[in-house]
Scaffold this motif. Structure first.
Motif, PDB file in Angstrom:
ATOM      1  N   GLN A  23       6.260  24.166  -3.834  1.00 58.72           N
ATOM      2  CA  GLN A  23       7.071  23.014  -2.993  1.00 58.72           C
ATOM      3  C   GLN A  23       6.242  22.178  -2.768  1.00 58.72           C
ATOM      4  OE1 GLN A  23      10.783  21.322  -3.737  1.00 58.72           O
ATOM      5  NE2 GLN A  23       9.577  19.874  -2.681  1.00 58.72           N
ATOM      6  N   ASN A  24       5.962  23.322  -1.053  1.00 59.28           N
ATOM      7  CA  ASN A  24       5.040  22.435   0.104  1.00 59.28           C
ATOM      8  C   ASN A  24       3.691  21.423  -0.666  1.00 59.28           C
ATOM      9  OD1 ASN A  24       6.858  22.989   1.950  1.00 59.28           O
ATOM     10  ND2 ASN A  24       6.005  24.812   2.520  1.00 59.28           N
ATOM     11  N   LEU A  25       3.230  22.116  -1.354  1.00 52.96           N
ATOM     12  CA  LEU A  25       2.055  21.974  -2.294  1.00 52.96           C
ATOM     13  C   LEU A  25       2.601  21.018  -2.704  1.00 52.96           C
ATOM     14  CD1 LEU A  25      -1.409  21.887  -2.928  1.00 52.96           C
ATOM     15  CD2 LEU A  25      -0.839  23.692  -4.290  1.00 52.96           C
ATOM     16  N   ALA A  26       3.030  20.874  -3.761  1.00 56.23           N
ATOM     17  CA  ALA A  26       3.783  19.459  -4.741  1.00 56.23           C
ATOM     18  C   ALA A  26       4.590  17.952  -4.187  1.00 56.23           C
ATOM     19  CB  ALA A  26       5.259  20.403  -5.513  1.00 56.23           C
ATOM     20  N   THR A  27       4.679  18.258  -2.679  1.00 51.05           N
ATOM     21  CA  THR A  27       5.345  17.483  -2.078  1.00 51.05           C
ATOM     22  C   THR A  27       3.709  16.611  -2.026  1.00 51.05           C
ATOM     23  OG1 THR A  27       7.489  18.079  -1.209  1.00 51.05           O
ATOM     24  CG2 THR A  27       6.472  16.900  -0.145  1.00 51.05           C
ATOM     25  N   ALA A  28       3.334  17.058  -1.446  1.00 55.46           N
ATOM     26  CA  ALA A  28       1.524  16.966  -0.313  1.00 55.46           C
ATOM     27  C   ALA A  28       0.910  16.474  -1.822  1.00 55.46           C
ATOM     28  CB  ALA A  28       0.717  17.678   0.007  1.00 55.46           C
ATOM     29  N   ILE A  29       0.957  17.219  -3.392  1.00 55.32           N
ATOM     30  CA  ILE A  29      -0.099  16.481  -3.899  1.00 55.32           C
ATOM     31  C   ILE A  29       1.170  15.064  -4.402  1.00 55.32           C
ATOM     32  CG2 ILE A  29      -0.009  16.948  -6.791  1.00 55.32           C
ATOM     33  CD1 ILE A  29      -0.622  19.964  -6.120  1.00 55.32           C
ATOM     34  N   ALA A  30       2.388  15.231  -4.702  1.00 54.37           N
ATOM     35  CA  ALA A  30       2.771  13.529  -4.959  1.00 54.37           C
ATOM     36  C   ALA A  30       2.327  12.054  -4.015  1.00 54.37           C
ATOM     37  CB  ALA A  30       4.681  13.843  -5.235  1.00 54.37           C
ATOM     38  N   LYS A  31       2.760  12.908  -3.187  1.00 67.58           N
ATOM     39  CA  LYS A  31       2.955  11.366  -1.794  1.00 67.58           C
ATOM     40  C   LYS A  31       0.784  11.558  -1.679  1.00 67.58           C
ATOM     41  CE  LYS A  31       6.433  12.381   1.487  1.00 67.58           C
ATOM     42  NZ  LYS A  31       6.824  11.899   0.461  1.00 67.58           N
ATOM     43  N   ASN A  32       0.342  12.234  -2.218  1.00 63.10           N
ATOM     44  CA  ASN A  32      -1.392  12.305  -2.622  1.00 63.10           C
ATOM     45  C   ASN A  32      -1.668  11.480  -3.290  1.00 63.10           C
ATOM     46  OD1 ASN A  32      -2.213  13.189  -0.261  1.00 63.10           O
ATOM     47  ND2 ASN A  32      -2.687  15.118  -1.037  1.00 63.10           N
ATOM     48  N   ILE A  33      -1.646  10.598  -4.523  1.00 65.48           N
ATOM     49  CA  ILE A  33      -0.707  10.546  -5.886  1.00 65.48           C
ATOM     50  C   ILE A  33      -0.536   9.110  -6.004  1.00 65.48           C
ATOM     51  CG2 ILE A  33      -0.177  10.291  -8.440  1.00 65.48           C
ATOM     52  CD1 ILE A  33      -0.578  12.979  -8.594  1.00 65.48           C
ATOM     53  N   ILE A  34       0.466   9.438  -4.485  1.00 67.29           N
ATOM     54  CA  ILE A  34       1.385   7.921  -5.012  1.00 67.29           C
ATOM     55  C   ILE A  34       0.542   6.861  -3.625  1.00 67.29           C
ATOM     56  CG2 ILE A  34       3.412   6.705  -3.519  1.00 67.29           C
ATOM     57  CD1 ILE A  34       4.747   9.079  -4.790  1.00 67.29           C
ATOM     58  N   THR A  35      -0.340   7.479  -3.106  1.00 71.87           N
ATOM     59  CA  THR A  35      -0.719   6.879  -1.324  1.00 71.87           C
ATOM     60  C   THR A  35      -1.746   6.428  -2.848  1.00 71.87           C
ATOM     61  OG1 THR A  35       0.108   8.096   0.025  1.00 71.87           O
ATOM     62  CG2 THR A  35      -1.858   6.951  -0.060  1.00 71.87           C
ATOM     63  N   ASP A  36      -2.889   6.816  -3.439  1.00 73.26           N
ATOM     64  CA  ASP A  36      -4.484   6.510  -4.093  1.00 73.26           C
ATOM     65  C   ASP A  36      -3.726   5.548  -5.375  1.00 73.26           C
ATOM     66  OD1 ASP A  36      -6.668   6.395  -5.380  1.00 73.26           O
ATOM     67  OD2 ASP A  36      -6.125   8.197  -6.973  1.00 73.26           O
ATOM     68  N   LEU A  37      -2.586   5.434  -5.916  1.00 64.62           N
ATOM     69  CA  LEU A  37      -1.586   4.717  -6.757  1.00 64.62           C
ATOM     70  C   LEU A  37      -1.578   3.178  -5.777  1.00 64.62           C
ATOM     71  CD1 LEU A  37       0.575   6.982  -9.131  1.00 64.62           C
ATOM     72  CD2 LEU A  37      -1.627   5.286  -9.790  1.00 64.62           C
ATOM     73  N   VAL A  38      -1.043   3.532  -4.642  1.00 70.58           N
ATOM     74  CA  VAL A  38      -0.505   2.349  -4.020  1.00 70.58           C
ATOM     75  C   VAL A  38      -1.484   1.454  -3.248  1.00 70.58           C
ATOM     76  CG1 VAL A  38       0.540   1.550  -1.617  1.00 70.58           C
ATOM     77  CG2 VAL A  38       1.331   3.272  -3.035  1.00 70.58           C
TER      78      VAL A  38
END
Length: 101
Positions: A23-38
């Motif tokens: 869960q913690n890693l999934a949260t971090a990965i999701a946030k990184n992907i979104i930050t990159d897209l933004v």
């Protein structure tokens, strides 16, 4: 977070967790992907079509399989939110494909 980034965040995390990512890693990965897209695409307008070719083909196959298995047309209309004209079109298209035309 706007509505789109919230949907992306939830979707990415759900897929990662479903594939045994912590869960913690999934949260971090999701946030990184979104930050990159933004960062790369922020401010741009995108259209995400409802039906890709693969999804459409799969859905059409499911509709035709239900029809061939004897599901009543009224039930098919409700299940797939289609009208009689569209079901007729799919049936005719399938018959044409099967005859090799």
């Amino acid at each position: 977070m706007n509505a789109l980034t919230q949907v992306l965040d939830a979707t990415i995390q759900a897929h990662l967790i479903a594939n045994s990512v912590d869960q913690n890693l999934a949260t971090a990965i999701a946030k990184n992907i979104i930050t990159d897209l933004v960062r790369k695409h922020g401010g741009q307008m995108f259209y995400i079509g409802k039906n890709s070719t693969a999804l459409t083909t799969k859905r059409h196959s499911q509709i035709l399989n239900d029809f061939k298995s004897g599901m009543p047309k009224a039930e098919i209309y409700r299940k797939y939110d289609i009208g009689s004209a569209w079901l007729s079109t799919l049936i005719k298209r399938e018959a044409k494909n099967e005859s090799g035309e």
